[in-house]
Scaffold this active site. Structure first.
Site, PDB file in Angstrom:
ATOM      1  N   LYS A 199     -10.643   9.251 -32.993  1.00 36.04           N
ATOM      2  CA  LYS A 199      -9.498  10.088 -33.023  1.00 36.04           C
ATOM      3  C   LYS A 199      -8.798  10.116 -31.619  1.00 36.04           C
ATOM      4  O   LYS A 199      -9.124  10.452 -30.783  1.00 36.04           O
ATOM      5  CB  LYS A 199      -9.878  11.678 -33.374  1.00 36.04           C
ATOM      6  CG  LYS A 199      -8.354  12.345 -33.579  1.00 36.04           C
ATOM      7  CD  LYS A 199      -8.618  13.792 -32.917  1.00 36.04           C
ATOM      8  CE  LYS A 199      -8.287  14.114 -31.589  1.00 36.04           C
ATOM      9  NZ  LYS A 199      -6.744  13.654 -31.222  1.00 36.04           N
ATOM     10  N   THR A 230     -12.742  18.891 -19.415  1.00 35.93           N
ATOM     11  CA  THR A 230     -14.037  19.944 -19.376  1.00 35.93           C
ATOM     12  C   THR A 230     -13.711  21.095 -20.190  1.00 35.93           C
ATOM     13  O   THR A 230     -14.703  21.256 -21.039  1.00 35.93           O
ATOM     14  CB  THR A 230     -14.392  20.238 -18.009  1.00 35.93           C
ATOM     15  OG1 THR A 230     -14.612  19.101 -17.181  1.00 35.93           O
ATOM     16  CG2 THR A 230     -15.323  21.195 -17.863  1.00 35.93           C
ATOM     17  N   GLU A 236     -17.561  12.814 -21.630  1.00 36.66           N
ATOM     18  CA  GLU A 236     -16.792  12.263 -20.148  1.00 36.66           C
ATOM     19  C   GLU A 236     -15.563  13.114 -19.973  1.00 36.66           C
ATOM     20  O   GLU A 236     -14.843  12.927 -20.647  1.00 36.66           O
ATOM     21  CB  GLU A 236     -16.299  10.725 -20.471  1.00 36.66           C
ATOM     22  CG  GLU A 236     -17.415   9.794 -20.815  1.00 36.66           C
ATOM     23  CD  GLU A 236     -18.628   9.469 -19.764  1.00 36.66           C
ATOM     24  OE1 GLU A 236     -18.250   9.621 -18.528  1.00 36.66           O
ATOM     25  OE2 GLU A 236     -19.704   8.980 -20.252  1.00 36.66           O
ATOM     26  N   CYS A 238      -9.104  10.122 -14.450  1.00 36.54           N
ATOM     27  CA  CYS A 238     -10.304  11.065 -14.190  1.00 36.54           C
ATOM     28  C   CYS A 238     -10.950  11.038 -12.750  1.00 36.54           C
ATOM     29  O   CYS A 238     -11.443  11.741 -12.405  1.00 36.54           O
ATOM     30  CB  CYS A 238     -11.397  11.000 -15.236  1.00 36.54           C
ATOM     31  SG  CYS A 238     -11.781   8.995 -15.569  1.00 36.54           S
ATOM     32  N   GLU A 270      -8.138  20.326 -11.610  1.00 37.11           N
ATOM     33  CA  GLU A 270      -7.749  18.851 -11.777  1.00 37.11           C
ATOM     34  C   GLU A 270      -6.417  18.933 -12.275  1.00 37.11           C
ATOM     35  O   GLU A 270      -5.895  19.738 -13.249  1.00 37.11           O
ATOM     36  CB  GLU A 270      -8.968  18.245 -12.862  1.00 37.11           C
ATOM     37  CG  GLU A 270      -8.187  16.923 -13.330  1.00 37.11           C
ATOM     38  CD  GLU A 270      -8.922  16.421 -14.549  1.00 37.11           C
ATOM     39  OE1 GLU A 270      -9.323  16.950 -15.437  1.00 37.11           O
ATOM     40  OE2 GLU A 270      -9.408  15.017 -14.217  1.00 37.11           O
TER      41      GLU A 270
HETATM   42  P1  NAD Z   1      -8.057  16.892 -23.621  1.00 39.86           P
HETATM   43  O1  NAD Z   1      -9.524  17.352 -23.498  1.00 39.86           O
HETATM   44  O2  NAD Z   1      -6.889  18.000 -23.864  1.00 39.86           O
HETATM   45  O3  NAD Z   1      -7.922  16.025 -25.111  1.00 39.86           O
HETATM   46  C1  NAD Z   1      -8.880  14.969 -25.365  1.00 39.86           C
HETATM   47  C2  NAD Z   1      -9.057  14.633 -26.707  1.00 39.86           C
HETATM   48  O4  NAD Z   1      -9.474  15.806 -27.533  1.00 39.86           O
HETATM   49  C3  NAD Z   1      -7.754  14.338 -27.416  1.00 39.86           C
HETATM   50  O5  NAD Z   1      -7.741  13.516 -28.495  1.00 39.86           O
HETATM   51  C4  NAD Z   1      -7.281  15.687 -28.084  1.00 39.86           C
HETATM   52  O6  NAD Z   1      -6.564  15.575 -29.095  1.00 39.86           O
HETATM   53  C5  NAD Z   1      -8.684  16.202 -28.354  1.00 39.86           C
HETATM   54  N1  NAD Z   1      -8.935  17.468 -28.778  1.00 39.86           N
HETATM   55  C6  NAD Z   1      -8.140  18.713 -27.994  1.00 39.86           C
HETATM   56  N2  NAD Z   1      -8.596  19.957 -28.613  1.00 39.86           N
HETATM   57  C7  NAD Z   1      -9.622  19.640 -29.152  1.00 39.86           C
HETATM   58  C8  NAD Z   1     -10.513  20.275 -30.227  1.00 39.86           C
HETATM   59  N3  NAD Z   1     -10.409  21.809 -30.211  1.00 39.86           N
HETATM   60  N4  NAD Z   1     -11.450  19.908 -30.753  1.00 39.86           N
HETATM   61  C9  NAD Z   1     -11.361  18.600 -30.923  1.00 39.86           C
HETATM   62  N5  NAD Z   1     -10.790  17.695 -30.209  1.00 39.86           N
HETATM   63  C10 NAD Z   1      -9.712  18.245 -29.503  1.00 39.86           C
HETATM   64  O7  NAD Z   1      -7.883  15.759 -22.622  1.00 39.86           O
HETATM   65  P2  NAD Z   1      -6.631  14.929 -22.155  1.00 39.86           P
HETATM   66  O8  NAD Z   1      -5.367  15.676 -21.710  1.00 39.86           O
HETATM   67  O9  NAD Z   1      -6.083  14.161 -23.319  1.00 39.86           O
HETATM   68  O10 NAD Z   1      -7.061  13.928 -21.227  1.00 39.86           O
HETATM   69  C11 NAD Z   1      -7.202  14.188 -19.712  1.00 39.86           C
HETATM   70  C12 NAD Z   1      -8.658  14.534 -19.415  1.00 39.86           C
HETATM   71  O11 NAD Z   1      -9.450  13.379 -19.826  1.00 39.86           O
HETATM   72  C13 NAD Z   1      -8.702  15.001 -18.070  1.00 39.86           C
HETATM   73  O12 NAD Z   1      -9.620  16.040 -17.734  1.00 39.86           O
HETATM   74  C14 NAD Z   1      -9.552  13.630 -17.603  1.00 39.86           C
HETATM   75  O13 NAD Z   1     -10.293  13.991 -16.333  1.00 39.86           O
HETATM   76  C15 NAD Z   1     -10.328  13.222 -18.860  1.00 39.86           C
HETATM   77  N6  NAD Z   1     -10.752  12.150 -18.638  1.00 39.86           N
HETATM   78  C16 NAD Z   1     -12.184  11.833 -18.438  1.00 39.86           C
HETATM   79  C17 NAD Z   1     -12.779  10.450 -18.322  1.00 39.86           C
HETATM   80  C18 NAD Z   1     -14.051  10.272 -17.927  1.00 39.86           C
HETATM   81  O14 NAD Z   1     -14.560   9.052 -18.271  1.00 39.86           O
HETATM   82  N7  NAD Z   1     -14.888  11.098 -17.557  1.00 39.86           N
HETATM   83  C19 NAD Z   1     -12.000   9.274 -18.500  1.00 39.86           C
HETATM   84  C20 NAD Z   1     -10.539   9.921 -18.817  1.00 39.86           C
HETATM   85  C21 NAD Z   1      -9.846  11.037 -18.862  1.00 39.86           C
END
Ligand code: NAD
Length: 497
Positions: A191, A246, A267, A302, A401
């Site tokens: 997804k 997170t 992650e 991230c 963040e």
């Molecule tokens: P997000 O948590 O908003 O979304 C991530 C994914 O989760 C998306 O596909 C989103 O549609 C899905 N999602 C959202 N709500 C959900 C729910 N209730 N149930 C299931 N899935 C759901 O994050 P983002 O804004 O897309 O990405 C940025 C974040 O990703 C930052 O916090 C960043 O640090 C993190 N990140 C971490 C790493 C790592 O390796 N640790 C790498 C890249 C990004």
């Protein structure tokens, strides 16, 4: 490398046929509900495509297919060497279609085309081939049994894997999961983020072209609270792997407990400290690195080095070097190969970043670079790389963040204080230390509560090293052979001889 100009990329963007449907069991298909949403480019606000808005019904279809494919053994029981060959072909197809994939990525989430082409697509292909290469070279174990027993310790694929990924490195984050998940024989439902679904949708067909059987790799575009949540709650998803915030990571742990106790590997976010001691071997290199650590990928990383901890005695020399280096990171049209800072992913993210800049002002930090929206006339979402000096670690911009190009500069007086500030965060993804003193480097690296520590560089590493976080940055690791742990169950078979 490519010799394409901005005009060439613009022309290709006009000619591009973009697929927006889900991919289930080897076919592109509309959402069961027929619902769609618009995919808008942050480059200039153009409409790129309408995307299938999947929900629980689509998740049900995809999981049923993935389960049937897994149980059939057509992939899960295929000889590892044959899975390896398919994974290598899959990686080669990403490379063969690199320009199209790079263009999709840039249009979809705003990163510079040079980065998409030279970093994201090759990095994604490498994640697939590295894991594929490994799979026929790993051996299981024989336990230290008594004479009349044989204990086999074997690894089996977990079954159906749900992979939920973010928008900052859409293709690369997906492939960090797909590489080990597919190589170990699982069926996968990916997804992508609703903000960046295009490359995920495109590579689904490439997987089948590579010889990965239909139904093994499925893609469900849609929102997190609909299709993402449905995967998290599904009783027949065995493992959920996630990269994202997170906040959502915590919700997924709850969904697992509410459903089938599926394994959940996370992650999540970061607020990484970049510690520059007065005895850093090369202050110019450290300054250039600090600028890149916050400006690369618009700061939507991230592991962005978002907290720059500088020893007080060099602060007045060092900060001007960072400010100067940051001038080399300038927002521009992402389709121009010379651009190194693109658009933020969408208006919502831009407003979030601007609101943190407001918070920096309100908390009394001193703006020394950037601080504004820029290139507004393009219709895109661009923010100047920004530096705040005089930040204390308690300020909002140092604790939360931001996920944008906003750097907080914090001053310290001793190694002990630097470590205390560095660890004073809920996150633990990455950290860097700059010093010429090898003992100080080791002792500081050991004291930092982070999954990756870089010494005299920022953001080192490749597929050979595990990547992931301590504390609320997550659990488990992507990359390296350690990633295989997430996609396999250990079985002990105990045979009486
Ligand atoms: P997000 O948590 O908003 O979304 C991530 C994914 O989760 C998306 O596909 C989103 O549609 C899905 N999602 C959202 N709500 C959900 C729910 N209730 N149930 C299931 N899935 C759901 O994050 P983002 O804004 O897309 O990405 C940025 C974040 O990703 C930052 O916090 C960043 O640090 C993190 N990140 C971490 C790493 C790592 O390796 N640790 C790498 C890249 C990004």
């Amino acid at each position: 490398m490519t010799t394409l100009t901005r005009a060439d990329w613009e022309q290709r963007a006009k000619d591009l046929k973009i697929e927006g449907r889900a991919y289930i069991n080897g076919e592109y298909t509309a959402a069961v509900s027929g619902d769609t949403f618009e995919c808008i480019s942050p480059v200039d606000g153009r409409l790129l495509a309408t995307i299938a808005s999947c929900d629980a019904d689509d998740a049900q279809r995809a999981v049923e297919n993935a389960r049937a494919t897994f149980n059939s053994g057509v992939w899960s029981r295929l000889a590892p060497a044959k899975r390896k060959s398919a994974m290598l072909r899959f990686a080669a197809l990403l490379k063969a279609n690199a320009e199209e994939l790079a263009l999709l990525e840039t249009l979809d989430m705003g990163k510079p085309i040079s980065d998409s082409l030279n970093i994201d697509v090759p990095g994604a292909a490498n994640a697939l081939s590295w894991s594929g290469e490994a799979i026929d070279k790993i051996y299981d174990e024989v336990a230290a049994t008594p004479h009349d027993q044989l204990g086999l310790v074997t690894r089996e694929p977990v079954g159906v894997v749900g992979a939920i990924v973010p928008w900052n490195f859409p293709l690369m984050m997906a492939c960090w999961k797909l590489g080990p998940a597919l190589s170990t024989g699982n069926s996968v439902i990916l997804k992508p983020s609703e903000k960046s679904p295009l490359t995920a949708i495109r590579i689904a067909a490439l997987a089948v072209e590579a010889g990965i059987p239909k139904g093994v790799f499925n893609v469900l575009p849609g929102y997190g609270h609909t299709v993402g949540n449905a995967l998290a709650l599904h009783m027949d998803v065995d493992t959920l792997v996630f990269t994202g915030s997170t906040k959502i990571a915590k919700q997924l742990l709850i969904r697992s407990g509410e459903s089938n106790m599926k394994r959940v590997w996370l992650e999540a976010g970061g607020k990484s400290p970049n510690i520059v001691f007065a005895d850093a071997p090369d202050l110019q290199a450290a300054a250039e690195s600090a600028a890149g650590a916050i400006a690369f990928n618009q700061g939507e990383v991230c592991t962005a080095g978002s907290r720059l901890l500088v020893e007080r005695s060099i602060k007045d020399t060092f900060l001007p070097l960072v400010i100067e280096a940051l001038k080399g990171w300038k927002p521009g049209n992402p389709l121009d190969p010379a651009t190194n800072v693109g658009a933020l992913v969408d208006t919502q993210q831009m407003n979030t970043v601007l609101s943190y800049i407001e918070a920096g002002h309100a908390d009394g930090a001193k703006l020394v670079a950037g601080g504004k929206r820029t290139l507004e006339e393009t219709g895109g979402t661009y923010v100047e790389p920004t530096i705040f000096d005089g930040v204390t670690n308690a300020m909002k911009i140092a604790q939360e963040e931001i996920f944008g190009p906003v750097l907080s500069v914090i001053t310290f007086d001793s190694a002990e204080e630097a470590i205390k500030i560095a660890n004073d965060t809920v996150y633990g993804l990455a950290a860097a230390v700059w010093t010429a003193d090898i003992s100080k480097a080791h002792l500081t690296a050991k004291a930092l509560r982070a999954g990756s520590v870089w010494v005299n560089q920022y953001d080192g590493g490749d597929m050979t090293a595990p990547f992931g976080g301590f504390k609320q940055s997550g659990n488990g690791r992507d990359k390296s052979l350690h990633a295989f742990d997430k996609y396999t169950e250990l079985k002990a078979t105990w045979i009486k001889l």
